[in-house]
Design a protein around this motif. Structure first.
Motif, short mmCIF file in Angstrom:
data_model
loop_
_atom_site.label_atom_id
_atom_site.label_comp_id
_atom_site.label_asym_id
_atom_site.label_seq_id
_atom_site.Cartn_x
_atom_site.Cartn_y
_atom_site.Cartn_z
N SER A 130 0.82 -1.21 0.00
CA SER A 130 0.00 0.00 0.00
C SER A 130 0.86 1.26 0.00
O SER A 130 1.95 1.29 0.57
N ALA A 131 0.35 2.31 -0.65
CA ALA A 131 1.04 3.60 -0.63
C ALA A 131 1.15 4.13 0.79
O ALA A 131 2.11 4.82 1.13
N LEU A 132 0.18 3.79 1.63
CA LEU A 132 0.22 4.23 3.03
C LEU A 132 1.40 3.60 3.76
O LEU A 132 2.11 4.27 4.52
N VAL A 133 1.63 2.30 3.51
CA VAL A 133 2.76 1.61 4.15
C VAL A 133 4.08 2.22 3.69
O VAL A 133 5.00 2.46 4.50
N ARG A 134 4.19 2.49 2.38
CA ARG A 134 5.43 3.07 1.86
C ARG A 134 5.65 4.48 2.40
O ARG A 134 6.78 4.89 2.65
N THR A 135 4.57 5.22 2.61
CA THR A 135 4.71 6.56 3.18
C THR A 135 5.18 6.49 4.63
O THR A 135 6.03 7.28 5.06
N TYR A 136 4.67 5.52 5.39
CA TYR A 136 5.15 5.34 6.76
C TYR A 136 6.63 4.94 6.78
O TYR A 136 7.37 5.30 7.69
N ALA A 137 7.06 4.17 5.76
CA ALA A 137 8.48 3.81 5.67
C ALA A 137 9.34 5.06 5.50
O ALA A 137 10.43 5.17 6.10
N TRP A 138 8.84 6.03 4.71
CA TRP A 138 9.60 7.28 4.56
C TRP A 138 9.61 8.08 5.86
O TRP A 138 10.54 8.84 6.12
N LEU A 139 8.56 7.95 6.69
CA LEU A 139 8.57 8.59 8.00
C LEU A 139 9.73 8.07 8.85
O LEU A 139 10.40 8.83 9.56
N VAL A 140 9.96 6.77 8.78
CA VAL A 140 11.07 6.16 9.53
C VAL A 140 12.41 6.63 8.99
O VAL A 140 13.35 6.92 9.75
N ILE A 141 12.51 6.74 7.66
CA ILE A 141 13.79 7.12 7.05
C ILE A 141 14.11 8.59 7.30
O ILE A 141 15.24 8.95 7.65
N LEU A 142 13.11 9.46 7.12
CA LEU A 142 13.37 10.91 7.20
C LEU A 142 13.10 11.50 8.57
O LEU A 142 13.45 12.66 8.82
N GLY A 143 12.50 10.73 9.46
CA GLY A 143 11.98 11.31 10.69
C GLY A 143 13.01 11.74 11.70
O GLY A 143 13.76 10.92 12.23
N GLY A 144 13.09 13.04 11.97
CA GLY A 144 13.79 13.62 13.10
C GLY A 144 15.25 13.21 13.29
O GLY A 144 15.91 12.73 12.37
N ARG A 145 15.75 13.42 14.52
CA ARG A 145 17.14 13.13 14.83
C ARG A 145 17.45 11.65 14.76
O ARG A 145 18.56 11.25 14.42
N ARG A 146 16.49 10.83 15.12
CA ARG A 146 16.72 9.39 15.13
C ARG A 146 16.31 8.72 13.83
O ARG A 146 16.25 7.49 13.75
N GLY A 147 16.00 9.50 12.81
CA GLY A 147 15.67 8.92 11.52
C GLY A 147 16.89 8.24 10.90
O GLY A 147 18.04 8.57 11.23
N LEU A 148 16.64 7.28 10.03
CA LEU A 148 17.74 6.52 9.45
C LEU A 148 18.70 7.41 8.68
O LEU A 148 19.92 7.22 8.74
N LEU A 149 18.17 8.41 7.95
CA LEU A 149 19.03 9.26 7.13
C LEU A 149 19.94 10.11 8.01
O LEU A 149 21.16 10.18 7.77
N ASN A 150 19.36 10.76 9.03
CA ASN A 150 20.18 11.59 9.91
C ASN A 150 21.18 10.76 10.70
O ASN A 150 22.32 11.17 10.92
N THR A 151 20.76 9.57 11.12
CA THR A 151 21.69 8.68 11.83
C THR A 151 22.88 8.31 10.96
O THR A 151 24.04 8.32 11.41
#
Length: 305
Positions: A130-151
């Motif tokens: 689902s597009a909703l699931v993929r959007t939540y995945a981007w929340l994990v990747i981009l999200g805040g200081r503890r997001g995967l990208l910032n980490t």
């Protein structure tokens, strides 16, 4: 005389029944048309009719036909700002999908059989979730200081402080482009795979370089695929609700988000209906313009060969 007159009518009835039994004419499309009328056209008509009446406490006020809701929405600068943001997000994400999707679609045409299958599965596999699931995945990747990208960036020493990406235009564009990329690649794959290779060989034999052949032969031949992909991606991006709502944050609003807020949260059905009608009509206009431009460019490229 009676028997002679009845015979042609009987034959017509038999022919009509035989054609119906064989599924000829427009009959096979009747169930789908009925389904669309009942499940899409009628609900849209009911929704749009709410924009012409006054609704109080969930009930339509009798004899309250008015155009005031449309006048109020069209006179509100915030409405124009939301339409401009929706258009900007749709146009930029479409351009990004074309820039990223065209090389992949072209690569598909030069690979072998196994490579084509792997690439096709890679393109289609995101659509299995689902597009909703993929959007939540981007929340994990981009999200805040503890997001995967910032980490990752902090651990590599590339940045000293976390980068704010979530709840910005960039986050919406990243999610929109990744989620809608297959809608651009698949039409391009179909058109590029079916193109006439002899025209490329003729261009090379006449002295054109591979770059000239690509831009003067391959790209014009793929214009129908570019038009189809552009139409699909722009339509779903322009009217998208989930991605701006989740990746843009609570203060980020587009027309689709505003329709949801007015209809579900505030329960102002008249305003929601007017915004939904304007969003749908403007989307039809943009899709028509894209299709018209594609047809004109395709005809022009065919005449100039």
């Amino acid at each position: 005389m009676t028997g002679t007159a009845a015979t042609p009518a009987a034959w017509r009835e038999v022919w009509w029944l035989r054609r119906l039994a064989r599924g000829g004419g427009a009959w096979p499309a009747v169930p789908a048309v009925l389904y669309l009328v009942v499940m899409m056209v009628l609900p849209l008509c009911v929704l749009f009719s709410f924009g012409f009446v006054t609704i109080e406490r969930g009930r339509v006020v009798p004899g309250s036909f008015t155009l005031e809701h449309y006048r109020r929405i069209l006179a509100d600068p915030l409405s124009w700002l939301l339409f401009w943001r929706s258009f900007w997000i749709g146009a930029v994400s479409t351009a990004l999908c074309l820039a990223l999707g065209y090389p992949l679609a072209y690569l598909y045409t030069v690979l072998g059989s196994l490579g084509r299958k792997i690439l096709l599965v890679a393109v289609i596999s995101p659509l299995l979730t689902s597009a909703l699931v993929r959007t939540y995945a981007w929340l994990v990747i981009l999200g805040g200081r503890r997001g995967l990208l910032n980490t990752l960036l902090l651990s590599l020493g590339l940045i000293d402080t976390p980068v704010r990406i979530l709840n910005t235009d960039l986050a919406v564009l990243v999610g929109m482009t990744q989620i809608h990329l297959p809608f651009m690649i698949l039409p391009l794959m179909a058109v590029l795979a079916a193109r006439d290779r002899f025209m490329e060989e003729a261009s090379l034999n006449l002295g054109a370089s591979r770059v000239q052949t690509f831009f003067r032969v391959v790209v014009p031949l793929s214009l129908p695929g570019i038009g189809a992909g552009t139409t699909l991606v722009f339509a779903v991006s322009y009217t998208n609700f989930i991605i701006p709502q989740l990746l843009g944050g609570g203060n980020y609003s587009t027309v689709a988000v505003k329709v949801y807020e007015q209809t579900i949260v505030i329960l102002d059905w008249a305003t929601g209906a007017v915004l939904a009608a304007l969003l749908l009509v403007s989307c039809f206009v943009f899709v028509f313009l894209i299709t018209y431009a594609t047809d004109r460019l395709t005809a022009w490229s065919e005449r100039s060969r």
